[in-house]
Motif scaffolding. Structure first.
Motif, PDB file in Angstrom:
ATOM      1  N   ARG A  87      45.866  42.622  38.527  1.00  0.00           N
ATOM      2  CA  ARG A  87      44.411  42.461  38.291  1.00  0.00           C
ATOM      3  C   ARG A  87      43.749  43.808  38.031  1.00  0.00           C
ATOM      4  O   ARG A  87      43.004  43.975  37.063  1.00  0.00           O
ATOM      5  CB  ARG A  87      43.772  41.799  39.516  1.00  0.00           C
ATOM      6  CG  ARG A  87      42.258  41.604  39.410  1.00  0.00           C
ATOM      7  CD  ARG A  87      41.592  41.447  40.761  1.00  0.00           C
ATOM      8  NE  ARG A  87      41.642  42.675  41.561  1.00  0.00           N
ATOM      9  CZ  ARG A  87      41.041  42.829  42.724  1.00  0.00           C
ATOM     10  NH1 ARG A  87      40.358  41.822  43.247  1.00  0.00           N
ATOM     11  NH2 ARG A  87      41.124  43.985  43.387  1.00  0.00           N
ATOM     12  N   ASP A  88      44.013  44.792  38.911  1.00  0.00           N
ATOM     13  CA  ASP A  88      43.365  46.089  38.771  1.00  0.00           C
ATOM     14  C   ASP A  88      43.866  46.856  37.550  1.00  0.00           C
ATOM     15  O   ASP A  88      43.091  47.510  36.855  1.00  0.00           O
ATOM     16  CB  ASP A  88      43.562  46.921  40.044  1.00  0.00           C
ATOM     17  CG  ASP A  88      42.687  46.435  41.201  1.00  0.00           C
ATOM     18  OD1 ASP A  88      42.025  45.380  41.049  1.00  0.00           O
ATOM     19  OD2 ASP A  88      42.668  47.098  42.253  1.00  0.00           O
ATOM     20  N   ALA A  89      45.171  46.765  37.282  1.00  0.00           N
ATOM     21  CA  ALA A  89      45.739  47.459  36.120  1.00  0.00           C
ATOM     22  C   ALA A  89      45.170  46.907  34.816  1.00  0.00           C
ATOM     23  O   ALA A  89      45.016  47.620  33.832  1.00  0.00           O
ATOM     24  CB  ALA A  89      47.262  47.338  36.121  1.00  0.00           C
ATOM     25  N   ALA A  90      44.848  45.601  34.818  1.00  0.00           N
ATOM     26  CA  ALA A  90      44.310  44.965  33.611  1.00  0.00           C
ATOM     27  C   ALA A  90      42.784  45.055  33.546  1.00  0.00           C
ATOM     28  O   ALA A  90      42.178  44.567  32.592  1.00  0.00           O
ATOM     29  CB  ALA A  90      44.747  43.502  33.568  1.00  0.00           C
ATOM     30  N   GLY A  91      42.172  45.666  34.569  1.00  0.00           N
ATOM     31  CA  GLY A  91      40.714  45.805  34.563  1.00  0.00           C
ATOM     32  C   GLY A  91      39.973  44.492  34.725  1.00  0.00           C
ATOM     33  O   GLY A  91      38.868  44.318  34.213  1.00  0.00           O
ATOM     34  N   LEU A  92      40.582  43.540  35.432  1.00  0.00           N
ATOM     35  CA  LEU A  92      39.947  42.233  35.630  1.00  0.00           C
ATOM     36  C   LEU A  92      39.017  42.271  36.846  1.00  0.00           C
ATOM     37  O   LEU A  92      39.236  41.581  37.844  1.00  0.00           O
ATOM     38  CB  LEU A  92      41.019  41.151  35.845  1.00  0.00           C
ATOM     39  CG  LEU A  92      41.938  40.846  34.663  1.00  0.00           C
ATOM     40  CD1 LEU A  92      43.021  39.869  35.068  1.00  0.00           C
ATOM     41  CD2 LEU A  92      41.136  40.291  33.487  1.00  0.00           C
ATOM     42  N   ASP A  93      37.981  43.080  36.750  1.00  0.00           N
ATOM     43  CA  ASP A  93      37.049  43.209  37.873  1.00  0.00           C
ATOM     44  C   ASP A  93      36.424  41.860  38.201  1.00  0.00           C
ATOM     45  O   ASP A  93      36.088  41.099  37.303  1.00  0.00           O
ATOM     46  CB  ASP A  93      35.955  44.228  37.546  1.00  0.00           C
ATOM     47  CG  ASP A  93      36.538  45.629  37.448  1.00  0.00           C
ATOM     48  OD1 ASP A  93      37.684  45.825  37.889  1.00  0.00           O
ATOM     49  OD2 ASP A  93      35.863  46.518  36.901  1.00  0.00           O
ATOM     50  N   SER A  94      36.272  41.598  39.460  1.00  0.00           N
ATOM     51  CA  SER A  94      35.637  40.373  39.987  1.00  0.00           C
ATOM     52  C   SER A  94      36.352  39.081  39.604  1.00  0.00           C
ATOM     53  O   SER A  94      35.773  38.004  39.675  1.00  0.00           O
ATOM     54  CB  SER A  94      34.153  40.295  39.586  1.00  0.00           C
ATOM     55  OG  SER A  94      34.007  39.887  38.239  1.00  0.00           O
ATOM     56  N   ALA A  95      37.614  39.183  39.188  1.00  0.00           N
ATOM     57  CA  ALA A  95      38.369  37.957  38.887  1.00  0.00           C
ATOM     58  C   ALA A  95      38.809  37.312  40.183  1.00  0.00           C
ATOM     59  O   ALA A  95      39.091  37.973  41.169  1.00  0.00           O
ATOM     60  CB  ALA A  95      39.587  38.285  38.022  1.00  0.00           C
ATOM     61  N   GLY A  96      38.878  35.986  40.174  1.00  0.00           N
ATOM     62  CA  GLY A  96      39.403  35.250  41.318  1.00  0.00           C
ATOM     63  C   GLY A  96      38.364  34.953  42.379  1.00  0.00           C
ATOM     64  O   GLY A  96      37.321  35.589  42.449  1.00  0.00           O
ATOM     65  N   ARG A  97      38.650  33.928  43.154  1.00  0.00           N
ATOM     66  CA  ARG A  97      37.817  33.549  44.295  1.00  0.00           C
ATOM     67  C   ARG A  97      38.649  33.642  45.542  1.00  0.00           C
ATOM     68  O   ARG A  97      39.706  33.030  45.587  1.00  0.00           O
ATOM     69  CB  ARG A  97      37.269  32.124  44.126  1.00  0.00           C
ATOM     70  CG  ARG A  97      36.270  32.003  42.991  1.00  0.00           C
ATOM     71  CD  ARG A  97      34.906  32.619  43.335  1.00  0.00           C
ATOM     72  NE  ARG A  97      34.099  32.864  42.143  1.00  0.00           N
ATOM     73  CZ  ARG A  97      34.058  34.012  41.471  1.00  0.00           C
ATOM     74  NH1 ARG A  97      34.775  35.030  41.855  1.00  0.00           N
ATOM     75  NH2 ARG A  97      33.302  34.166  40.419  1.00  0.00           N
ATOM     76  N   PRO A  98      38.258  34.374  46.562  1.00  0.00           N
ATOM     77  CA  PRO A  98      37.072  35.231  46.582  1.00  0.00           C
ATOM     78  C   PRO A  98      37.276  36.478  45.725  1.00  0.00           C
ATOM     79  O   PRO A  98      38.414  36.879  45.493  1.00  0.00           O
ATOM     80  CB  PRO A  98      36.969  35.608  48.064  1.00  0.00           C
ATOM     81  CG  PRO A  98      38.373  35.576  48.564  1.00  0.00           C
ATOM     82  CD  PRO A  98      39.038  34.471  47.804  1.00  0.00           C
ATOM     83  N   ALA A  99      36.175  37.050  45.257  1.00  0.00           N
ATOM     84  CA  ALA A  99      36.255  38.266  44.436  1.00  0.00           C
ATOM     85  C   ALA A  99      36.476  39.457  45.366  1.00  0.00           C
ATOM     86  O   ALA A  99      35.541  39.966  45.964  1.00  0.00           O
ATOM     87  CB  ALA A  99      34.977  38.434  43.625  1.00  0.00           C
ATOM     88  N   LEU A 100      37.722  39.859  45.512  1.00  0.00           N
ATOM     89  CA  LEU A 100      38.073  40.939  46.435  1.00  0.00           C
ATOM     90  C   LEU A 100      37.773  42.303  45.813  1.00  0.00           C
ATOM     91  O   LEU A 100      37.777  42.441  44.595  1.00  0.00           O
ATOM     92  CB  LEU A 100      39.563  40.866  46.779  1.00  0.00           C
ATOM     93  CG  LEU A 100      40.075  39.548  47.364  1.00  0.00           C
ATOM     94  CD1 LEU A 100      41.585  39.620  47.571  1.00  0.00           C
ATOM     95  CD2 LEU A 100      39.388  39.221  48.677  1.00  0.00           C
ATOM     96  N   SER A 101      37.552  43.285  46.673  1.00  0.00           N
ATOM     97  CA  SER A 101      37.323  44.642  46.183  1.00  0.00           C
ATOM     98  C   SER A 101      38.620  45.225  45.616  1.00  0.00           C
ATOM     99  O   SER A 101      39.682  44.616  45.722  1.00  0.00           O
ATOM    100  CB  SER A 101      36.776  45.525  47.310  1.00  0.00           C
ATOM    101  OG  SER A 101      37.642  45.491  48.422  1.00  0.00           O
TER     102      SER A 101
END
Length: 203
Positions: free
Chosen positions: A26-40
């Motif tokens: 997620r972080d490597a792909a820059g998918l900020d705020s993806a998913g529930r819950p939106a984890l930091s």
């Protein structure tokens, strides 16, 4: 893995290798705020990269986000199992998620190494907590609540999944899971502010 329990109740605290890999992706792909819950974001920080060319012909970033979110949901439901199976190099279980499959193929080696390092750190953290008695806090919270309500605990299980997140907080997933930063237990008051309401709900 740590277990705390009494008659009819059990609380487990552990980390999750599959979730570490998923969050790295997620972080490597820059998918900020993806998913529930939106984890930091993860700590240490994973550097985001531009995947536009890699996934352009399989739906681009919006497809990747949708596919990642579906994967994340499966991981949360299936914990502690790895669902679906991550089997390089083909990642055949991700055949219906072509964008995610490409990103996994690109990052799996780095993600696996990163996740193994975090698991090693977590094992050291667990040993440290055991020695200092910090892990008793959960049991104490349940016992205090039982004294308060003046009865035995209702049967319940609670799974706490600890992950190396930048934000020192917790996210409650109904009915029986909490995701939290693995730094949180070192801040007992903050830890209590997130976990006490859940304990009160379950006990």
């Amino acid at each position: 893995m740590q277990h705390t329990g009494g008659p009819g109740w059990r609380i487990t605290m552990d980390t999750s290798g599959p979730m570490l890999i998923a969050l790295y992706v997620r972080d490597a792909a820059g998918l900020d705020s993806a998913g529930r819950p939106a984890l930091s974001h993860l700590a240490p920080k994973v550097r985001p990269m531009d995947h536009a060319n890699l996934i352009a012909e399989v739906g681009g970033l919006s497809a990747l986000k949708t596919e990642w979110e579906a994967w994340w949901e499966q991981l949360l439901k299936g914990h502690p199992q790895m669902v679906p199976e991550m089997s390089p190099p083909g990642f055949n279980a991700f055949a219906n998620s072509p964008a995610l499959r490409r990103v996994l193929q690109a990052h799996f080696g780095s993600a696996l190494t990163w996740a193994r390092e975090r698991r090693g750190e977590y094992a050291a953290l667990e040993a440290e907590r055991e020695a200092s008695g910090a892990s008793k806090l959960l049991g104490d919270m349940v016992e205090d609540r039982l004294l308060e309500v003046g009865r035995g605990a209702r049967d319940f299980t609670l799974t706490i999944i600890e992950l190396p997140l930048t934000e020192p907080r917790a996210w409650y997933l109904e009915p029986d899971k909490i995701i939290m930063s693995n730094e949180l237990l070192s801040q007992p008051e903050v830890f209590r502010s997130y976990v006490q309401p859940v304990v009160e709900l379950l006990v």
